[in-house]
Design a protein around this motif. Sequence first.
Motif, PDB file in Angstrom:
ATOM      1  N   LYS A  20       8.415  -8.979   0.988  1.00 24.44           N
ATOM      2  CA  LYS A  20       8.951  -7.699   0.524  1.00 24.44           C
ATOM      3  C   LYS A  20       9.637  -7.850  -0.820  1.00 24.44           C
ATOM      4  CE  LYS A  20       9.768  -5.165   4.779  1.00 24.44           C
ATOM      5  NZ  LYS A  20      10.777  -4.504   5.617  1.00 24.44           N
ATOM      6  N   GLN A  21      10.381  -8.949  -0.997  1.00 26.54           N
ATOM      7  CA  GLN A  21      11.040  -9.189  -2.273  1.00 26.54           C
ATOM      8  C   GLN A  21      10.023  -9.411  -3.389  1.00 26.54           C
ATOM      9  OE1 GLN A  21      13.435 -12.552  -1.034  1.00 26.54           O
ATOM     10  NE2 GLN A  21      15.318 -11.319  -1.183  1.00 26.54           N
ATOM     11  N   ILE A  22       8.961 -10.152  -3.081  1.00 25.56           N
ATOM     12  CA  ILE A  22       7.918 -10.414  -4.075  1.00 25.56           C
ATOM     13  C   ILE A  22       7.266  -9.106  -4.506  1.00 25.56           C
ATOM     14  CG2 ILE A  22       5.660 -11.477  -4.452  1.00 25.56           C
ATOM     15  CD1 ILE A  22       6.595 -13.796  -2.667  1.00 25.56           C
ATOM     16  N   PHE A  23       6.911  -8.242  -3.539  1.00 21.58           N
ATOM     17  CA  PHE A  23       6.262  -6.973  -3.872  1.00 21.58           C
ATOM     18  C   PHE A  23       7.194  -6.078  -4.690  1.00 21.58           C
ATOM     19  CE2 PHE A  23       3.587  -7.615   0.133  1.00 21.58           C
ATOM     20  CZ  PHE A  23       2.582  -8.228  -0.587  1.00 21.58           C
ATOM     21  N   LYS A  24       8.468  -6.070  -4.340  1.00 18.63           N
ATOM     22  CA  LYS A  24       9.452  -5.262  -5.072  1.00 18.63           C
ATOM     23  C   LYS A  24       9.576  -5.745  -6.510  1.00 18.63           C
ATOM     24  CE  LYS A  24      14.365  -4.232  -5.156  1.00 18.63           C
ATOM     25  NZ  LYS A  24      15.657  -4.577  -4.610  1.00 18.63           N
ATOM     26  N   LEU A  25       9.674  -7.067  -6.702  1.00 17.14           N
ATOM     27  CA  LEU A  25       9.815  -7.615  -8.051  1.00 17.14           C
ATOM     28  C   LEU A  25       8.553  -7.408  -8.881  1.00 17.14           C
ATOM     29  CD1 LEU A  25      11.698 -10.936  -7.270  1.00 17.14           C
ATOM     30  CD2 LEU A  25      12.635  -8.880  -8.299  1.00 17.14           C
ATOM     31  N   LEU A  26       7.394  -7.645  -8.280  1.00 20.49           N
ATOM     32  CA  LEU A  26       6.145  -7.476  -9.017  1.00 20.49           C
ATOM     33  C   LEU A  26       5.930  -6.016  -9.397  1.00 20.49           C
ATOM     34  CD1 LEU A  26       3.716  -9.903  -7.159  1.00 20.49           C
ATOM     35  CD2 LEU A  26       4.906 -10.244  -9.319  1.00 20.49           C
ATOM     36  N   GLY A  27       6.326  -5.088  -8.507  1.00 19.29           N
ATOM     37  CA  GLY A  27       6.220  -3.669  -8.828  1.00 19.29           C
ATOM     38  C   GLY A  27       7.112  -3.289  -9.990  1.00 19.29           C
ATOM     39  N   ALA A  28       8.327  -3.786 -10.004  1.00 20.83           N
ATOM     40  CA  ALA A  28       9.253  -3.479 -11.098  1.00 20.83           C
ATOM     41  C   ALA A  28       8.764  -4.067 -12.416  1.00 20.83           C
ATOM     42  CB  ALA A  28      10.644  -4.004 -10.770  1.00 20.83           C
ATOM     43  N   ILE A  29       8.170  -5.245 -12.346  1.00 16.58           N
ATOM     44  CA  ILE A  29       7.663  -5.885 -13.569  1.00 16.58           C
ATOM     45  C   ILE A  29       6.486  -5.092 -14.134  1.00 16.58           C
ATOM     46  CG2 ILE A  29       6.464  -7.920 -14.448  1.00 16.58           C
ATOM     47  CD1 ILE A  29       8.138  -9.574 -12.494  1.00 16.58           C
ATOM     48  N   SER A  30       5.564  -4.691 -13.262  1.00 19.66           N
ATOM     49  CA  SER A  30       4.353  -4.023 -13.746  1.00 19.66           C
ATOM     50  C   SER A  30       4.602  -2.565 -14.129  1.00 19.66           C
ATOM     51  CB  SER A  30       3.246  -4.110 -12.693  1.00 19.66           C
ATOM     52  OG  SER A  30       3.636  -3.410 -11.529  1.00 19.66           O
ATOM     53  N   ARG A  31       5.405  -1.822 -13.355  1.00 22.34           N
ATOM     54  CA  ARG A  31       5.618  -0.405 -13.638  1.00 22.34           C
ATOM     55  C   ARG A  31       6.654  -0.159 -14.719  1.00 22.34           C
ATOM     56  NH1 ARG A  31       5.280  -0.009  -8.068  1.00 22.34           N
ATOM     57  NH2 ARG A  31       7.531  -0.095  -7.885  1.00 22.34           N
ATOM     58  N   ASN A  32       7.776  -0.821 -14.623  1.00 26.62           N
ATOM     59  CA  ASN A  32       8.903  -0.507 -15.487  1.00 26.62           C
ATOM     60  C   ASN A  32       9.007  -1.403 -16.714  1.00 26.62           C
ATOM     61  OD1 ASN A  32       9.475   1.273 -13.434  1.00 26.62           O
ATOM     62  ND2 ASN A  32      11.043  -0.011 -12.512  1.00 26.62           N
ATOM     63  N   GLY A  33       8.150  -2.389 -16.832  1.00 32.57           N
ATOM     64  CA  GLY A  33       8.216  -3.284 -17.978  1.00 32.57           C
ATOM     65  C   GLY A  33       9.440  -4.182 -17.965  1.00 32.57           C
ATOM     66  N   MET A  34       9.912  -4.510 -16.787  1.00 33.86           N
ATOM     67  CA  MET A  34      11.080  -5.380 -16.655  1.00 33.86           C
ATOM     68  C   MET A  34      10.647  -6.838 -16.777  1.00 33.86           C
ATOM     69  SD  MET A  34      13.878  -3.717 -15.525  1.00 33.86           S
ATOM     70  CE  MET A  34      14.526  -2.370 -14.667  1.00 33.86           C
ATOM     71  N   THR A  35      11.641  -7.722 -16.882  1.00 35.20           N
ATOM     72  CA  THR A  35      11.405  -9.159 -16.996  1.00 35.20           C
ATOM     73  C   THR A  35      12.227  -9.881 -15.944  1.00 35.20           C
ATOM     74  OG1 THR A  35      11.172  -8.864 -19.371  1.00 35.20           O
ATOM     75  CG2 THR A  35      11.482 -11.099 -18.596  1.00 35.20           C
ATOM     76  N   LEU A  36      11.657 -10.924 -15.357  1.00 35.32           N
ATOM     77  CA  LEU A  36      12.391 -11.774 -14.429  1.00 35.32           C
ATOM     78  C   LEU A  36      12.996 -12.929 -15.209  1.00 35.32           C
ATOM     79  CD1 LEU A  36      10.303 -12.201 -11.160  1.00 35.32           C
ATOM     80  CD2 LEU A  36      12.591 -11.290 -11.403  1.00 35.32           C
ATOM     81  N   VAL A  37      14.320 -12.970 -15.247  1.00 39.21           N
ATOM     82  CA  VAL A  37      15.025 -13.982 -16.021  1.00 39.21           C
ATOM     83  C   VAL A  37      15.836 -14.845 -15.068  1.00 39.21           C
ATOM     84  CG1 VAL A  37      16.670 -14.351 -17.887  1.00 39.21           C
ATOM     85  CG2 VAL A  37      15.256 -12.316 -17.879  1.00 39.21           C
ATOM     86  N   PRO A  38      15.664 -16.176 -15.099  1.00 35.86           N
ATOM     87  CA  PRO A  38      16.535 -17.030 -14.284  1.00 35.86           C
ATOM     88  C   PRO A  38      17.938 -17.068 -14.884  1.00 35.86           C
ATOM     89  CG  PRO A  38      14.996 -18.356 -15.541  1.00 35.86           C
ATOM     90  CD  PRO A  38      14.641 -16.927 -15.790  1.00 35.86           C
ATOM     91  N   LEU A  39      18.929 -16.748 -14.056  1.00 39.15           N
ATOM     92  CA  LEU A  39      20.310 -16.708 -14.533  1.00 39.15           C
ATOM     93  C   LEU A  39      21.023 -18.038 -14.308  1.00 39.15           C
ATOM     94  CD1 LEU A  39      21.256 -13.178 -13.204  1.00 39.15           C
ATOM     95  CD2 LEU A  39      20.537 -13.811 -15.504  1.00 39.15           C
ATOM     96  N   ASP A  40      20.810 -18.648 -13.152  1.00 40.31           N
ATOM     97  CA  ASP A  40      21.415 -19.956 -12.904  1.00 40.31           C
ATOM     98  C   ASP A  40      20.699 -20.669 -11.769  1.00 40.31           C
ATOM     99  OD1 ASP A  40      22.358 -18.404 -10.816  1.00 40.31           O
ATOM    100  OD2 ASP A  40      24.377 -19.203 -10.863  1.00 40.31           O
ATOM    101  N   ILE A  41      20.869 -21.994 -11.744  1.00 42.16           N
ATOM    102  CA  ILE A  41      20.389 -22.841 -10.650  1.00 42.16           C
ATOM    103  C   ILE A  41      21.629 -23.443 -10.012  1.00 42.16           C
ATOM    104  CG2 ILE A  41      19.093 -24.901 -10.014  1.00 42.16           C
ATOM    105  CD1 ILE A  41      17.277 -24.431 -12.376  1.00 42.16           C
TER     106      ILE A  41
END
Length: 160
Positions: free
Chosen positions: A95-116
Motif C-alpha cells: 500500500k505504501q509503495i502504490f501510494k508513493l508511486l502514485g504521488a510520484i507519477s501524478r503530482n510530479g513529486m520526488t522521493l528524497v532520503p532524509l536520513d539513515i
Amino acid sequence: MAEKKKNSLISFGNVAKNRKATFNYSIVDKVEAGLMLKGPEVKSLRLGRATINEAHAGEREGEIWLFNSYIPEYQGGFFSKFDPRAPRKLLLHKKQIFKLLGAISRNGMTLVPLDIFFNSRGIAKVTLGLGQGKKKADKRQAIADRDWKRDQARLLRNKF
C-alpha cells in the motif's frame, strides 16, 4: 574514577543525514522504510560512514530502490568487497509503495532520503520524504527567514 571507553559503533540513532533535502524540497509526507543490506554494509553503517547527500529513491520493477547512496567498504573483514554506490532495495508495504508511486507519477513529486538510522531493535531504516522541488525565490525566502530568526535570537539574548 575510571573513564568509560567510548564505543565508536552506533547501536541506534542517526547514521547519515541529508541536510540539503529540506532546503531544496518542501517535504509533504514522510515514510520510514527498511533498508536491505549485506553484512559488511551494516558494519560500515554502524561506523557512521555513510553519505546520502546525492542519493534519491525511485521505482524499479514495481519496487522502491535507493540510488546513489554511498556506503564505503568495511575495512575489518575478509569478505567485505561490495559496490559502495550500488542500488539498495527499500522495504515497504505494498500500500505504501502504490501510494508513493502514485504521488510520484501524478503530482510530479520526488522521493528524497532524509536520513539513515538504526531503530531501537538495531535495524537499519531510511526516512523518505515525499517532496516538491522549491524554486529559487522560495530558497531565498528560506534563507532570509533563517537569518532573521538568528538575528532576533541574538537581539533577545543581548537585551537580557
